[in-house]
Design an enzyme around this catalytic site. Structure first.
Site, short mmCIF file in Angstrom:
data_model
loop_
_atom_site.label_atom_id
_atom_site.label_comp_id
_atom_site.label_asym_id
_atom_site.label_seq_id
_atom_site.Cartn_x
_atom_site.Cartn_y
_atom_site.Cartn_z
N LYS A 11 0.92 -1.22 -0.14
CA LYS A 11 -0.19 0.15 0.14
C LYS A 11 0.91 1.22 0.01
CE LYS A 11 -3.54 -2.81 1.91
NZ LYS A 11 -4.72 -3.06 2.70
N GLU A 168 -10.90 -10.58 -0.88
CA GLU A 168 -10.70 -9.74 0.09
C GLU A 168 -11.87 -9.30 0.71
OE1 GLU A 168 -6.40 -8.35 -0.09
OE2 GLU A 168 -7.54 -6.91 -1.08
P1 13P Z 1 -4.17 -6.42 5.43
O1 13P Z 1 -3.47 -7.77 5.42
O2 13P Z 1 -3.66 -5.42 6.16
O3 13P Z 1 -5.56 -6.71 6.33
O4 13P Z 1 -4.64 -5.95 4.25
C1 13P Z 1 -5.00 -6.99 3.08
C2 13P Z 1 -5.02 -6.25 1.81
O5 13P Z 1 -5.84 -5.23 1.64
C3 13P Z 1 -4.12 -6.68 0.90
O6 13P Z 1 -4.41 -6.12 -0.38
#
Ligand code: 13P
Length: 256
Positions: A11, A168
């Site tokens: 991210k 997700e």
């Molecule tokens: P987290 O593992 O921090 O929950 O994030 C998942 C995600 O959005 C991966 O693209």
């Protein structure tokens, strides 16, 4: 046999110093784990060149977090698939829920991005998943089916053999609340059945990753499910020791 895949989605995190340390530690720590699992990291776009240099001659592959649907043009701030290819990018995340929410990306736009990636030889990691509101209203399956079908309608089956899907659930992202292995398996089974309606080969060969608060503690139970072929990891992918443990827990379950 589908080869497992673990992708780290960093991210909007990192700096040159932080990424250098993280990748050095990762490459060192993964060792032979790469035999049973493909490992991909997706840094923010400005660090693709640095990451490419650090990952040269290693088993860790490079991914990007976004791509534009068009090949070139007057699109300020955007990045084309061919540009990603120049930096050794092999995978690109498309349709992440944060972009669907914050950038208003529609199913149609996500499908066009997926097609653009495939055309350039990059494997799209197509993210799908329902919000908590949609799940509580009993609409989780129909939302995910709509998102998957938008891809199947735009891209042809042969090209999609190079794609990866990621389930997700939005309510599990960054919350510490993971889908139970049974909840995740149920949705992965649905996604695979939708792929099967398009092509038996596509269903058999496509990796479907789970994402949403994957951690060293829960990875093993999730990856043991028959239709879960790996993970798309956010927060834990920034912690090298934990990410290595997650990759190894997939690798150990791999039976060639
Ligand atoms: P987290 O593992 O921090 O929950 O994030 C998942 C995600 O959005 C991966 O693209």
């Amino acid at each position: 046999m589908r080869r497992s895949l673990v992708a780290g989605n960093w991210k909007m995190h990192g700096s040159g110093v932080m990424i250098t340390g993280l990748l050095q530690r990762l490459v060192q720590g993964l060792g032979a784990a790469e035999d049973g699992v493909e490992v991909v990291v997706c840094p923010p776009a400005p660090y693709l060149s640095l990451s490419q240099d650090l990952l040269r001659h290693t088993g860790v592959q490079l991914g990007a977090q976004n791509v534009h649907a068009e090949a070139a043009g007057a699109y300020t701030g955007e990045v084309a698939a061919a540009m990603l290819v120049e930096f050794g990018v092999r995978f690109v995340i498309v349709g992440h829920s944060e972009r669907r929410r914050d950038a208003g990306e529609t199913d149609e736009q996500v499908a066009r991005k997926c097609a653009a990636a495939l055309k350039s030889g990059i494997s799209p990691i197509v993210c799908v998943g329902e919000t908590l509101e949609e799940r509580e209203a009993g609409n989780a399956d129909s939302v995910v089916a709509r998102q998957v079908n938008a891809i199947l309608q735009r891209c042809d089956d042969a090209a999609l053999l190079n794609s990866v899907f990621a389930y997700e659930p939005v309510w599990a992202i960054g919350t510490g609340i993971t889908a139970t292995p049974a909840q995740a398996q149920s949705m992965h089974g649905l996604i695979r059945s939708l792929l099967r309606e398009s092509s038996i080969d596509l269903a058999a060969r496509t990796r479907i990753l789970y994402g949403g608060s994957v951690s060293a503690e829960n990875a093993r139970a999730l990856f043991a499910q028959s239709d879960i072929d790996g993970g798309l990891v956010g927060g834990a992918s920034l912690r090298p020791e934990e990410f290595i443990t997650i990759c190894k827990s997939v690798s150990e379950q791999w039976k060639p």
